[in-house]
Scaffold this active site. Sequence first.
Site, PDB file in Angstrom:
ATOM      1  N   TYR A 187       3.963   6.713  10.131  1.00 15.77           N
ATOM      2  CA  TYR A 187       3.337   5.392   9.641  1.00 15.77           C
ATOM      3  C   TYR A 187       4.022   4.334   8.927  1.00 15.77           C
ATOM      4  CZ  TYR A 187      -1.147   3.064   8.220  1.00 15.77           C
ATOM      5  OH  TYR A 187      -2.146   2.053   8.132  1.00 15.77           O
ATOM      6  N   PRO A 216      -4.181   0.537  18.616  1.00 18.17           N
ATOM      7  CA  PRO A 216      -3.765   0.183  17.174  1.00 18.17           C
ATOM      8  C   PRO A 216      -4.027   1.014  16.145  1.00 18.17           C
ATOM      9  CG  PRO A 216      -5.808  -0.876  17.995  1.00 18.17           C
ATOM     10  CD  PRO A 216      -5.202  -0.344  19.204  1.00 18.17           C
ATOM     11  N   TYR A 267      -9.064   5.761   7.673  1.00 19.38           N
ATOM     12  CA  TYR A 267      -9.235   6.083   9.045  1.00 19.38           C
ATOM     13  C   TYR A 267     -10.173   7.214   9.054  1.00 19.38           C
ATOM     14  CZ  TYR A 267      -4.801   3.639  10.038  1.00 19.38           C
ATOM     15  OH  TYR A 267      -3.921   2.622  10.160  1.00 19.38           O
ATOM     16  N   HIS A 309       0.694  -1.178   0.032  1.00 16.21           N
ATOM     17  CA  HIS A 309       0.110   0.157  -0.122  1.00 16.21           C
ATOM     18  C   HIS A 309       0.749   1.197   0.087  1.00 16.21           C
ATOM     19  CE1 HIS A 309      -4.307  -1.604   1.297  1.00 16.21           C
ATOM     20  NE2 HIS A 309      -3.716  -2.095   0.686  1.00 16.21           N
ATOM     21  N   LYS A 331       1.004   0.037  15.166  1.00 15.03           N
ATOM     22  CA  LYS A 331       2.452  -0.037  15.498  1.00 15.03           C
ATOM     23  C   LYS A 331       2.647  -1.329  16.411  1.00 15.03           C
ATOM     24  CE  LYS A 331       3.918   3.242  13.196  1.00 15.03           C
ATOM     25  NZ  LYS A 331       4.300   2.705  11.996  1.00 15.03           N
TER      26      LYS A 331
END
Length: 390
Positions: A385, A293, A201, A72, A297
């Site tokens: 990220y 979450p 998100y 991704h 990580k």
Amino acid sequence: MRVQVAIIGSGPSGLLLGQLLGKAGIETVIVDRSSREHILGRVRAGVLEEGTVALMNRAGVAARMQAEGLPHDGFSLAFDGRDHRIDLFGLTSGKRVMVYGQTELTRDLIGQREADGHPTIYEASNVTPHDFDGTTPYLTYDKDGKTHRIDCDFIAGCDGFHGVSRKAVPEKAIRTVEKVYPFGWLGILSEVPPVSDELIYANHARGFALCSMRSRTRSRYYIQCALDEKIENWSDARFWDELRRRLPAHHAEAMVTGPSFEKSIAPLRSFVAEPMRFGRLFLVGDAAHIVPPTGAKGLNLAASDVHYLFNALLEHYHDRSNAGIDAYSVRVLARVWKAVRFSWWMTTMLHRFPEAGDFEQKIQEAELDYLTHSRAAETVLAENYVGLPY
Ligand code: FAS
Ligand code: PHB
């Protein structure tokens, strides 16, 4: 029994460490209180940093992940009825994440360990580390009505948040820091195509939502829920309705729904135990730290701990140097705390806090607004990220 490194816990930490050590000719045994079936049935993380992918490659267990995993290059933030894509690849000069379920990663590691003939003892009770403050540590455990002993040079406590390793350390020798969030995540798995090719998100007045996946035909969705929520109060229909209400209209309308085959509620906390080394005992992964979450990580921090401990043990056995062992705790905690900060920041930015007032709400909106108008702000998010360097 005698081995060089005794590992407590057959989760990703223990399995990855065991595989790397085994490939380097260092003998290990893994002891777990759960059954093989229970471990293989766990549904947890879904996003791997490049460092974790590299470790799986180095461990020689990356073939299925490379074949079936989904690279991704970005993900979207959804709020105010719209999306804003974070271009991970462009913002980090070519880094990306791999979407590949922890369940599959665990299956690959267990399969390779068995193929290589390295021992794992399942359904072991009363696993106890002994004499790790000296030079001759050992483990004991009960199985089949007998108490067994494993002598070793080192013990790796890879036994998760509820494990025995951290609790075996004298109270005065360890400090813990914890933040419990006033909500949890209700997650489902469903054999339906994901609503989007990348993760979403969502920040919404009704609460956070996350659209993730395990493959192009299997979706993983989460919604923020109250801490006292009960699974039995959430039919599939209620879940799908609530999830769609938290997403921009174009996603809600396009969403394919179907029966869930896994449904669970996970609490959210930030937790760190310091230090992470006690003589010949090392804490690894969730045994030493927990993150919400939101930043994807948890599993990846476990992998970076393994990276540092594996290299430290390699130095000890191959170069007769203890420099890596002596530096382990300081090195891992420096990276752990940056991931704890990022996970806290993502969680604070995206969730609705019951006690939040107008000020906190405005700050959250300003954070999202800044992110969508500043490449510098997006770059900070992106580099955390995809994973900071080891
Ligand atoms: P684990 O907890 O995975 O493994 C510990 C092992 O030790 C287990 O097999 C256990 O049986 C064994 N053990 C425990 N006590 C023992 C004892 N006394 N004796 C012997 N063995 C013992 N991370 C993400 O990045 N994204 C997510 O979406 C995400 N979702 C999660 C959902 C849930 C419900 C949970 C609990 C965690 C989630 N995580 C997520 C974090 C998770 O992926 C962990 O970071 C990861 O499992 C850490 O791996 P380990 O350190 O190996 O610990
Ligand atoms: C998941 O797919 O389980 C997942 C993905 C990203 C997260 C958390 C969980 O931040």
